[in-house]
Design an enzyme around this catalytic site. Structure first.
Site, PDB file in Angstrom:
ATOM      1  N   ASP A 114      35.920  47.544  39.790  1.00 39.35           N
ATOM      2  CA  ASP A 114      37.296  47.586  40.279  1.00 39.35           C
ATOM      3  C   ASP A 114      38.021  48.791  39.682  1.00 39.35           C
ATOM      4  OD1 ASP A 114      39.132  46.467  42.026  1.00 39.35           O
ATOM      5  OD2 ASP A 114      40.162  45.366  40.450  1.00 39.35           O
ATOM      6  N   GLU A 126      46.814  42.711  41.243  1.00 31.72           N
ATOM      7  CA  GLU A 126      47.175  43.421  40.022  1.00 31.72           C
ATOM      8  C   GLU A 126      47.037  44.933  40.123  1.00 31.72           C
ATOM      9  OE1 GLU A 126      43.207  44.390  40.039  1.00 31.72           O
ATOM     10  OE2 GLU A 126      44.101  42.484  40.609  1.00 31.72           O
ATOM     11  N   LYS A 150      42.993  53.891  39.972  1.00 29.29           N
ATOM     12  CA  LYS A 150      43.086  52.511  39.487  1.00 29.29           C
ATOM     13  C   LYS A 150      41.883  52.229  38.588  1.00 29.29           C
ATOM     14  CE  LYS A 150      42.460  47.739  41.072  1.00 29.29           C
ATOM     15  NZ  LYS A 150      42.122  46.884  42.223  1.00 29.29           N
ATOM     16  N   ASP A 153      46.176  38.116  41.150  1.00 26.60           N
ATOM     17  CA  ASP A 153      45.018  38.875  41.644  1.00 26.60           C
ATOM     18  C   ASP A 153      45.447  40.081  42.471  1.00 26.60           C
ATOM     19  OD1 ASP A 153      42.333  39.482  41.894  1.00 26.60           O
ATOM     20  OD2 ASP A 153      42.058  38.241  43.682  1.00 26.60           O
ATOM     21  N   ARG A 210      48.027  47.103  42.285  1.00 25.14           N
ATOM     22  CA  ARG A 210      49.269  47.797  42.639  1.00 25.14           C
ATOM     23  C   ARG A 210      50.241  47.821  41.459  1.00 25.14           C
ATOM     24  NH1 ARG A 210      49.928  43.671  47.424  1.00 25.14           N
ATOM     25  NH2 ARG A 210      47.675  43.938  47.160  1.00 25.14           N
ATOM     26  N   LYS A 257      39.438  34.498  40.775  1.00 24.01           N
ATOM     27  CA  LYS A 257      38.635  34.754  41.970  1.00 24.01           C
ATOM     28  C   LYS A 257      37.494  33.740  42.065  1.00 24.01           C
ATOM     29  CE  LYS A 257      39.082  39.835  41.974  1.00 24.01           C
ATOM     30  NZ  LYS A 257      39.605  40.021  43.344  1.00 24.01           N
ATOM     31  N   ASP A 274      38.057  42.742  37.031  1.00 24.77           N
ATOM     32  CA  ASP A 274      39.124  41.966  37.661  1.00 24.77           C
ATOM     33  C   ASP A 274      38.617  40.569  37.986  1.00 24.77           C
ATOM     34  OD1 ASP A 274      41.352  41.021  38.946  1.00 24.77           O
ATOM     35  OD2 ASP A 274      40.930  42.069  40.829  1.00 24.77           O
TER      36      ASP A 274
END
Length: 482
Positions: free
Chosen positions: A270, A331, A247, A329, A333, A259, A252
């Site tokens: 991230d 995201e 990933k 959030d 996956r 967030k 993020d």
């Protein structure tokens, strides 16, 4: 830090400090002539016990004092603390005495801890760490010398990969946008003989990679998907090709579902899963295991903007599955789903392991001590658990009971991208399995709890990114060679 192995101290041997590892309770003498263990050493509450022996500074690690750690971890901590203590004392030349009957695994653990502690990220400091170029560790190994030298070569390759992963994850998000991450991987591929390929944002959109395309819509920095490939000169019949997926969300902010500000600075990492995979591929290129290994990295920034994707959007993936967006959030996956589809449909991979800073739920369940594992593939899962044990990166399996899939039901699509407030790691794991074809072995590793260290402790010399998963991926590649 320079590390060298000698069978016995040379005539001009003059270290600033000598280090002894003491483990009498397990009846292990790491030294051929171990020093007398005083009661002060046993009682000292903060190992090592620092004293002078024969006029030299001496660090004595009484390993039974590390009673809250597993023994292998205690040895890694002792190795790391030796380096940290050397720096604390302001000296540059350290000697370890390991000329007794030393199991190879123990040597590996001591050195791994020292290598992790030796890492310093000071690229953005106006004053650099002063002693880094001068630091030397000499290991007096006696009859163990030849074996230890061979293992040290391997450990140096592993450490190089871990350092690359940590450097990438520690880099500020403004300096490591998706295309820059891809460019660094391309340069690494050229340097180490890997094959690099990439898909631009336009190509991703044209080919229906909707997860990566939509997550990246809110940023001026376009998304990218790229691959690294390693092919051995000779492949064993028993070798099992491996695909590593990372990933790569380079920052993020949460997208429209923004967030909270507190701690958002760590979201520069991230892309910690991508960093681990890139670092592992570097080490694999150096170690040359007799098995093909490829990597797929999906990179984007998840930012709020007038063009950003929205809660209530429905995405139709290349495999026909539709996904309702209920939280922007969640995201990671979404981009991983595209990477998994690419690995299977284009690269024809059937043995896949992904690394992702995916869920706070996993971090809350397992803390900083374990990587979460979710899988329905017993054989690959067993191999990953073995690699975890060899590498010293703890893994704990979380259940993927079929009922967790019910939490992902959507009234407007095949699946939604969140499963409610409970069992977040498990529902994320189930979501990813929606994109796994029959006969593909697949393991998902959630490194959300282990990717960052917030304090200088154990074998971490400073707060920052750990390179979590890198050593495990390398160990799995070596196991996969047969």
């Amino acid at each position: 830090m320079q590390i060298k192995i000698v069978s016995r101290p040379p005539k001009a041997f003059a270290p600033d400090a000598i280090c002894y590892f003491l483990d009498p309770e397990n009846k292990i003498d790491y030294q051929a002539q171990p020093p007398r263990i005083s009661q002060a050493v046993k009682d000292h509450s903060d190992p090592p016990f620092v004293t002078a022996i024969d006029g030299r500074l001496a660090f004595q690690f009484y390993l039974p004092r590390y009673k809250y750690y597993e023994q292998a971890e205690a040895r890694r901590i002792a190795g790391g603390m030796a380096v940290r203590q050397m720096r604390k004392a302001g000296v540059h030349k350290l000697a370890w005495i390991l000329d007794g009957v030393v199991p190879l695994a123990h040597f590996r653990e001591f050195v791994t801890g020292a290598q992790l502690a030796a890492y310093v990220f000071d690229r953005y400091k106006s004053t650099k760490f002063p002693g880094l170029a001068k630091e030397q560790l000499t290991i007096v190994a006696g009859d163990n010398s030849a074996l230890f030298r061979r293992e040290l070569e391997r450990l140096a390759a592993v450490d190089a990969g871990v350092r690359t992963a940590r450097d990438l994850a520690n880099t500020p998000a403004g300096d490591l946008v998706p295309l820059e991450l891809a460019e660094r991987a391309r340069k690494l591929a050229r340097e180490f003989g890997l094959v690099f390929r990439s898909l631009s944002a336009a190509q991703l959109a044209a080919r229906g990679y909707v997860g990566l395309t939509n997550v990246g819509r809110g940023s001026v920095n376009p998304p990218v998907m790229f691959t690294l490939g390693y092919k051995p000169e000779k492949q064993k019949r028993s070798a099992k090709p491996l695909c590593l997926v990372g990933k790569g969300v380079c920052f993020d902010a949460g997208g429209i579902d923004l967030k909270p500000w507190d701690g958002m600075w760590d979201m520069k990492a991230d892309m910690g899963g991508a960093a681990a995979v890139i670092g592992a591929m570097q080490a694999i290129a150096l170690l040359k295991p007799a098995v093909p290994v490829c990597a797929v990295i999906a990179a984007a920034q998840n930012l709020p903007d007038g063009k950003a994707f929205l809660p209530s959007d429905v995405l139709r993936y290349r495999n026909g599955r539709t996904v309702e967006i209920q939280n922007t959030d969640a995201e990671g996956r979404l981009v991983l789903a595209d990477a998994l589809l690419y690995a299977q449909s284009t690269l024809r991979q059937r043995r896949i392991l992904d690394f992702a800073t995916l869920t706070g739920a996993c971090a809350r369940a397992l803390g900083k001590h374990y990587i979460g594992l979710l899988s329905r593939s017993p054989e690959l899962k067993a191999a990953v658990l073995h690699a975890a044990e060899l590498s010293g990166e703890n893994v704990w399996e979380l259940p993927l009971h079929p009922e967790y899939r019910l939490q992902l039901k959507s009234s407007v699509a095949d699946v939604r991208n969140i499963g409610g407030p409970l069992a977040g790691a498990q529902t994320a794991g189930w979501f990813l399995h929606e994109f796994i074809e029959p006969h593909t072995e697949y393991v998902h590793l959630d490194i959300a709890g282990t990717y960052v260290n917030e304090d200088a402790k154990k074998y971490w010399s400073q707060p920052g990114m750990t390179g979590s998963g890198t050593r495990l991926a390398i160990a799995l590649a070596e196991l996969s060679a047969g």
